[in-house]
Write a protein that holds these residues in place. Structure first.
Motif, short mmCIF file in Angstrom:
data_model
loop_
_atom_site.label_atom_id
_atom_site.label_comp_id
_atom_site.label_asym_id
_atom_site.label_seq_id
_atom_site.Cartn_x
_atom_site.Cartn_y
_atom_site.Cartn_z
N ASP A 106 5.65 -4.44 6.80
CA ASP A 106 5.05 -4.19 5.75
C ASP A 106 3.60 -5.18 5.97
O ASP A 106 2.24 -4.79 5.39
CB ASP A 106 5.11 -3.47 4.68
N LEU A 157 1.41 -5.40 8.91
CA LEU A 157 0.43 -5.04 9.00
C LEU A 157 -0.81 -4.58 7.71
O LEU A 157 -2.09 -4.42 8.31
CB LEU A 157 1.05 -3.14 8.13
N LEU A 158 -0.49 -5.85 6.85
CA LEU A 158 -2.33 -6.09 6.03
C LEU A 158 -2.82 -6.61 6.09
O LEU A 158 -3.82 -6.64 5.76
CB LEU A 158 -1.29 -5.77 4.44
N SER A 200 3.53 3.51 5.68
CA SER A 200 4.49 2.26 4.76
C SER A 200 4.96 3.45 3.68
O SER A 200 4.08 2.92 2.39
CB SER A 200 3.31 0.80 4.40
N VAL A 251 -2.60 1.54 5.88
CA VAL A 251 -1.05 0.97 6.15
C VAL A 251 -0.47 1.83 5.30
O VAL A 251 0.26 2.36 4.97
CB VAL A 251 -1.84 -0.43 5.91
#
Length: 238
Positions: free
Chosen positions: A20, A23-24, A118, A114
């Motif tokens: 996660d 993704l950021l 998530s 995101v």
């Protein structure tokens, strides 16, 4: 993890699974937030979200006559503007940098993308919102019921939890706003705490000399707020 997350101190981001955070990462930009920088005023669109690393952001409630008082602070345990990940938001307060330092910034749009992917981020945002709400309502009670010295001690301890320094830059004007008192009261309170050996107070600068003494002087609100964060965001103050 490389890039802006390589030396991460923000504990909210650290709590995310590696995938996660990945993704950021492409959307996070390192920024240096200087003291006194205005990030939002009431009614502003929250288009940028800030994850403090070694700085403190004050959330100030403003009155029509220009008076202001601090309702909460945000440091490395959380983020400013995080609810913009869920849907477009307008700021409810003035957000101003009180203790300068590095942070990570992300636009609300990519953060929302995101968020949709998530479950871990959605859960963290929900828990952070609850912790911040508890912080704010505890501040309301504290400002109404507790002595100025206890409230000043609470603020210093809360700030100390969020930065890597025993020195806090504070103007008399901000201290007066933060505590909801006159500047003459600020001078008297700071002088009294200095006499007791708890702090050293110079023009615009407070050095914390005796944390244990501040903990003995502060009110129950410091512990209540800290426990709220530790319950909802367990890594907040490790």
């Amino acid at each position: 993890m490389t890039g802006p997350l390589a030396t991460l101190k923000n504990r909210l981001l650290s709590a995310l699974p590696t995938e996660d955070r990945g993704l950021l990462a492409p959307h996070l930009t390192p920024v240096d937030l200087e003291k006194g920088r205005l990030l939002y005023d009431p009614g502003d669109l929250v288009d940028q979200v800030y994850f403090p690393d070694n700085c403190v952001i004050s959330m100030m409630t403003l009155m029509e006559n220009g008076a202001a008082i601090e309702s909460a602070i945000i440091g490395r345990e959380g983020a400013l503007g995080l609810m913009a990940a869920v849907a477009p938001r307008q700021s409810l307060c003035r957000a101003i940098v009180q203790a300068p330092g590095p942070a990570l910034r992300i636009a609300a749009g990519p953060l929302h993308e995101v968020w949709t992917r998530s479950p871990a981020l959605r859960d963290l945002i929900d828990r952070h919102g609850e912790a911040l709400f508890g912080h704010a309502i505890q501040s309301v009670a504290c400002n109404a019921l507790h002595a100025v010295e206890a409230r000043f001690s609470r603020w210093l301890l809360s700030c100390h939890d969020r930065i890597d320094s025993n020195t806090v830059n504070l103007t008399q004007e901000f201290l007066a706003d933060m505590l909801g008192v006159q500047r003459t009261t600020v001078t008297a309170v700071a002088g009294s705490m200095q006499t007791k050996g708890l702090i050293r107070y110079r023009r615009g600068v407070v050095d914390i000399l005796d944390r244990a003494g501040l903990e003995a002087m502060t009110c129950e609100c410091y512990g209540a707020v800290r426990r709220g964060y530790e319950r909802l965001l367990p890594a907040s103050f490790e």
